[in-house]
Motif scaffolding. Structure first.
Motif, PDB file in Angstrom:
ATOM      1  N   MET A 225       0.749  -1.179  -0.004  1.00 52.97           N
ATOM      2  CA  MET A 225       0.203  -0.125   0.280  1.00 52.97           C
ATOM      3  C   MET A 225       0.728   1.329   0.057  1.00 52.97           C
ATOM      4  O   MET A 225       1.879   1.294   0.788  1.00 52.97           O
ATOM      5  CB  MET A 225      -0.846   0.004   1.296  1.00 52.97           C
ATOM      6  CG  MET A 225      -1.803   1.222   1.265  1.00 52.97           C
ATOM      7  SD  MET A 225      -3.203   0.911   2.673  1.00 52.97           S
ATOM      8  CE  MET A 225      -2.039   0.888   4.130  1.00 52.97           C
ATOM      9  N   ASN A 226       0.507   2.134  -0.640  1.00 48.69           N
ATOM     10  CA  ASN A 226       1.233   3.457  -0.688  1.00 48.69           C
ATOM     11  C   ASN A 226       0.715   4.411   0.274  1.00 48.69           C
ATOM     12  O   ASN A 226      -0.454   4.886  -0.027  1.00 48.69           O
ATOM     13  CB  ASN A 226       0.800   4.064  -2.213  1.00 48.69           C
ATOM     14  CG  ASN A 226       1.728   5.328  -2.451  1.00 48.69           C
ATOM     15  OD1 ASN A 226       2.155   6.085  -1.571  1.00 48.69           O
ATOM     16  ND2 ASN A 226       2.352   5.365  -3.549  1.00 48.69           N
ATOM     17  N   SER A 227       1.482   4.613   1.273  1.00 43.25           N
ATOM     18  CA  SER A 227       1.114   5.239   2.569  1.00 43.25           C
ATOM     19  C   SER A 227       0.938   6.757   2.373  1.00 43.25           C
ATOM     20  O   SER A 227       0.073   7.527   2.631  1.00 43.25           O
ATOM     21  CB  SER A 227       1.940   4.988   3.764  1.00 43.25           C
ATOM     22  OG  SER A 227       3.065   5.454   3.214  1.00 43.25           O
ATOM     23  N   HIS A 228       1.770   7.182   1.346  1.00 40.91           N
ATOM     24  CA  HIS A 228       1.832   8.774   0.944  1.00 40.91           C
ATOM     25  C   HIS A 228       0.362   9.075   0.145  1.00 40.91           C
ATOM     26  O   HIS A 228      -0.345  10.109   0.438  1.00 40.91           O
ATOM     27  CB  HIS A 228       2.772   9.054   0.007  1.00 40.91           C
ATOM     28  CG  HIS A 228       4.177   9.084   0.748  1.00 40.91           C
ATOM     29  ND1 HIS A 228       4.589   9.882   1.575  1.00 40.91           N
ATOM     30  CD2 HIS A 228       5.142   8.108   0.488  1.00 40.91           C
ATOM     31  CE1 HIS A 228       5.799   9.225   1.948  1.00 40.91           C
ATOM     32  NE2 HIS A 228       6.268   8.296   1.414  1.00 40.91           N
ATOM     33  N   LEU A 229      -0.073   8.054  -0.675  1.00 42.26           N
ATOM     34  CA  LEU A 229      -1.183   8.317  -1.347  1.00 42.26           C
ATOM     35  C   LEU A 229      -2.428   8.435  -0.495  1.00 42.26           C
ATOM     36  O   LEU A 229      -3.576   8.907  -0.475  1.00 42.26           O
ATOM     37  CB  LEU A 229      -1.393   7.195  -2.499  1.00 42.26           C
ATOM     38  CG  LEU A 229      -0.874   7.341  -3.796  1.00 42.26           C
ATOM     39  CD1 LEU A 229      -1.027   6.330  -4.570  1.00 42.26           C
ATOM     40  CD2 LEU A 229      -1.302   8.733  -4.343  1.00 42.26           C
ATOM     41  N   LEU A 230      -2.452   7.299   0.533  1.00 37.01           N
ATOM     42  CA  LEU A 230      -3.418   7.310   1.599  1.00 37.01           C
ATOM     43  C   LEU A 230      -3.583   8.361   2.369  1.00 37.01           C
ATOM     44  O   LEU A 230      -4.645   9.005   2.548  1.00 37.01           O
ATOM     45  CB  LEU A 230      -3.198   6.182   2.694  1.00 37.01           C
ATOM     46  CG  LEU A 230      -4.087   5.913   3.648  1.00 37.01           C
ATOM     47  CD1 LEU A 230      -5.568   5.659   3.324  1.00 37.01           C
ATOM     48  CD2 LEU A 230      -3.497   4.913   4.794  1.00 37.01           C
ATOM     49  N   THR A 231      -2.389   8.951   2.730  1.00 32.45           N
ATOM     50  CA  THR A 231      -2.283  10.361   3.537  1.00 32.45           C
ATOM     51  C   THR A 231      -2.933  11.682   2.649  1.00 32.45           C
ATOM     52  O   THR A 231      -3.964  12.329   3.053  1.00 32.45           O
ATOM     53  CB  THR A 231      -1.071  10.738   4.064  1.00 32.45           C
ATOM     54  OG1 THR A 231      -0.505   9.620   4.780  1.00 32.45           O
ATOM     55  CG2 THR A 231      -1.129  12.297   4.794  1.00 32.45           C
ATOM     56  N   LYS A 232      -2.718  11.595   1.469  1.00 32.16           N
ATOM     57  CA  LYS A 232      -3.174  12.560   0.402  1.00 32.16           C
ATOM     58  C   LYS A 232      -4.499  12.510   0.394  1.00 32.16           C
ATOM     59  O   LYS A 232      -5.334  13.372   0.662  1.00 32.16           O
ATOM     60  CB  LYS A 232      -2.604  12.292  -1.079  1.00 32.16           C
ATOM     61  CG  LYS A 232      -3.347  13.018  -1.983  1.00 32.16           C
ATOM     62  CD  LYS A 232      -2.638  12.563  -3.220  1.00 32.16           C
ATOM     63  CE  LYS A 232      -3.560  13.367  -4.348  1.00 32.16           C
ATOM     64  NZ  LYS A 232      -3.132  12.998  -5.926  1.00 32.16           N
ATOM     65  N   TYR A 233      -5.333  11.323   0.347  1.00 26.82           N
ATOM     66  CA  TYR A 233      -6.739  11.080   0.293  1.00 26.82           C
ATOM     67  C   TYR A 233      -7.506  11.279   1.491  1.00 26.82           C
ATOM     68  O   TYR A 233      -8.492  11.680   1.393  1.00 26.82           O
ATOM     69  CB  TYR A 233      -6.962   9.534  -0.641  1.00 26.82           C
ATOM     70  CG  TYR A 233      -6.517   9.801  -1.920  1.00 26.82           C
ATOM     71  CD1 TYR A 233      -7.160  10.606  -2.861  1.00 26.82           C
ATOM     72  CD2 TYR A 233      -5.650   8.940  -2.455  1.00 26.82           C
ATOM     73  CE1 TYR A 233      -6.882  10.538  -4.278  1.00 26.82           C
ATOM     74  CE2 TYR A 233      -5.323   8.793  -3.882  1.00 26.82           C
ATOM     75  CZ  TYR A 233      -5.799   9.776  -4.738  1.00 26.82           C
ATOM     76  OH  TYR A 233      -5.277   9.640  -6.052  1.00 26.82           O
ATOM     77  N   LEU A 234      -6.952  10.746   2.538  1.00 27.54           N
ATOM     78  CA  LEU A 234      -7.377  11.097   3.846  1.00 27.54           C
ATOM     79  C   LEU A 234      -7.617  12.622   3.955  1.00 27.54           C
ATOM     80  O   LEU A 234      -8.667  13.100   4.653  1.00 27.54           O
ATOM     81  CB  LEU A 234      -6.802  10.575   4.831  1.00 27.54           C
ATOM     82  CG  LEU A 234      -6.809   8.916   4.925  1.00 27.54           C
ATOM     83  CD1 LEU A 234      -5.688   8.428   6.038  1.00 27.54           C
ATOM     84  CD2 LEU A 234      -8.187   8.718   5.505  1.00 27.54           C
ATOM     85  N   THR A 235      -6.524  13.393   3.790  1.00 28.78           N
ATOM     86  CA  THR A 235      -6.711  14.754   3.832  1.00 28.78           C
ATOM     87  C   THR A 235      -7.704  15.420   3.114  1.00 28.78           C
ATOM     88  O   THR A 235      -8.455  16.342   3.470  1.00 28.78           O
ATOM     89  CB  THR A 235      -5.376  15.293   3.362  1.00 28.78           C
ATOM     90  OG1 THR A 235      -4.083  14.868   4.197  1.00 28.78           O
ATOM     91  CG2 THR A 235      -5.324  16.892   3.614  1.00 28.78           C
ATOM     92  N   ALA A 236      -7.919  15.032   1.697  1.00 25.36           N
ATOM     93  CA  ALA A 236      -8.785  15.190   1.040  1.00 25.36           C
ATOM     94  C   ALA A 236     -10.288  15.153   1.432  1.00 25.36           C
ATOM     95  O   ALA A 236     -11.284  15.842   1.572  1.00 25.36           O
ATOM     96  CB  ALA A 236      -8.756  14.907  -0.568  1.00 25.36           C
ATOM     97  N   PHE A 237     -10.356  13.841   2.116  1.00 23.27           N
ATOM     98  CA  PHE A 237     -11.630  13.417   2.791  1.00 23.27           C
ATOM     99  C   PHE A 237     -12.144  14.459   4.081  1.00 23.27           C
ATOM    100  O   PHE A 237     -13.244  14.645   4.233  1.00 23.27           O
ATOM    101  CB  PHE A 237     -11.385  12.084   3.158  1.00 23.27           C
ATOM    102  CG  PHE A 237     -12.898  11.262   3.772  1.00 23.27           C
ATOM    103  CD1 PHE A 237     -13.882  11.359   2.963  1.00 23.27           C
ATOM    104  CD2 PHE A 237     -12.749  11.050   4.908  1.00 23.27           C
ATOM    105  CE1 PHE A 237     -15.042  10.891   3.410  1.00 23.27           C
ATOM    106  CE2 PHE A 237     -14.041  10.410   5.726  1.00 23.27           C
ATOM    107  CZ  PHE A 237     -15.204  10.318   4.732  1.00 23.27           C
ATOM    108  N   LYS A 238     -11.016  14.528   4.845  1.00 22.69           N
ATOM    109  CA  LYS A 238     -11.380  15.476   5.977  1.00 22.69           C
ATOM    110  C   LYS A 238     -11.647  16.953   5.622  1.00 22.69           C
ATOM    111  O   LYS A 238     -12.884  17.505   6.144  1.00 22.69           O
ATOM    112  CB  LYS A 238      -9.968  15.657   6.779  1.00 22.69           C
ATOM    113  CG  LYS A 238      -9.991  16.457   7.835  1.00 22.69           C
ATOM    114  CD  LYS A 238      -8.719  16.814   8.669  1.00 22.69           C
ATOM    115  CE  LYS A 238      -8.628  15.681   9.752  1.00 22.69           C
ATOM    116  NZ  LYS A 238      -7.554  15.800  10.744  1.00 22.69           N
TER     117      LYS A 238
END
Length: 358
Positions: free
Chosen positions: A1-14
């Motif tokens: 899993m790409n953790s950087h992508l996860l953080t990016k999309y979690l930020t957008a979701f927030k």
């Protein structure tokens, strides 16, 4: 899993969550209410549920959204399995004492017409902290995050694979919580996140080399589940307006996997026969098709399998009376057609043009 992508999309979701808080909270409350309704079905209730209670149990599921007339589809599930078996297997899937891998595989082997989307949604809504909803959207979302070893089709989703994917979902929730993204705190909110932020890849991605590299080796092999393909053939037939049944006797000594049937004016019944070949003797498949062809109502016979076995069957029937009469359908095309019809039906039903049959 790409953790950087996860953080990016979690930020957008927030950001989306905070900008649309009223809508986000309303949708979350609706999800929690739906989960609460599912949780009211105890093991004891599942073990004695009536046909009406069974309808109330699965009709509201998101996985049933493709069916405008849900009574029609659920009546077919009841007819294909019988309520005693449905009671037993749903109670065991949700509340059984064995491992989820064994309960999942047993359910899949014994129950007709109920696939991973319904199974996983029931498990998720019963145990929001433990089990993942697995469907096309989740596949897209996990692919977006570059998670490997994903089963492209439901036919390859074994109990072992489902538990592994659920563990992956729990890991995402844990990482979100650890990094302060409180909006994703269980599998239900993870599902909201997936739908809202992770449906970003173009369709061509899923046939690209990059997407193929995310699949496990076993996922690229011609392995598929007989009953899954059989049931999807029936669902395709129903979507097209046929009366479709599985494991149907059409002639003496010929019980076929799936039939599509329609009555056409003065012509009477017209039947199309489908036989799914995964492994074992090709001779038995050929014999079954030959027997089925003796029924005058049978207007088409179709062998459904992989390309390798299609060539073998063509060679075997080259000198037989059914040569030229048998049609061939690659099982991967069946899966694609089913997925496409599901998308079409869901889209049309969401317009609200036709009552949903609830």
């Amino acid at each position: 899993m790409n953790s950087h992508l996860l953080t990016k999309y979690l930020t957008a979701f927030k950001k989306w969550f905070r900008s649309n808080k009223t809508q986000a909270m309303s949708e979350q409350q609706e999800r929690e209410l739906l989960a609460s309704n599912i949780q009211e079905y105890s093991k004891e209730l599942l073990q004695k549920m009536s046909e009406n209670e069974f309808f109330d149990y699965i009709a509201p599921l998101w996985a049933m959204a493709m069916w405008g007339n849900k009574h029609y589809q659920i009546d077919n599930i009841i007819e294909a399995n019988g309520m005693p078996l449905l009671r037993e297997q749903f109670a065991n899937l949700i509340y059984g004492s064995g491992s989820i891998e064994k309960r999942w595989d047993e359910f899949r082997s014994k129950i007709k017409g109920v696939g991973p989307a319904i199974m996983s949604e029931l498990l998720c809504k019963t145990y929001p902290n433990k089990y993942l909803i697995w469907n096309r959207k989740t596949y897209n979302g996990f692919t977006t995050l570059e998670i490997s070893n994903l089963p492209r089709y439901e036919a390859r989703l074994t109990g072992k694979a489902y538990e592994r994917l659920s563990m992956q979902g729990r890991e995402i929730v844990h990482m979100a919580q650890k990094e302060g993204f409180i909006e994703v705190n269980d599998m239900l909110t993870l599902n909201t996140f997936i739908w809202q932020e992770l449906q970003v890849l173009p369709e061509k991605y899923f046939t690209s080399d990059k997407a193929e590299n995310l699949l496990s080796k076993s996922g690229r092999e011609d392995l598929f589940v007989h009953n899954d393909i059989r049931d999807k053939l029936a669902e395709i037939g129903r979507c097209l307006g046929f009366r479709a049944e599985v494991e149907k006797k059409v002639a003496d000594g010929a019980v076929v996997d799936t039939i599509w049937e329609v009555t056409i004016g003065n012509m009477g019944r017209v039947i199309y026969v489908f036989e799914v070949q995964t492994s074992g003797s090709i001779d038995s498949l050929i014999l079954n098709l030959m027997k089925a062809e003796t029924n005058k109502a049978v207007q088409g016979i179709v062998a459904v399998t992989d390309q390798k076995q299609i060539e073998k069957i063509k060679k075997e029937i080259s000198a037989l009376s059914i040569n030229g009469k048998v049609k061939f359908w690659d099982y991967t095309e069946v899966l694609k057609v089913h997925e496409s019809l599901q998308f079409v039906n869901e889209s049309i039903n969401n317009l609200g043009l036709v009552p949903l049959g609830l």
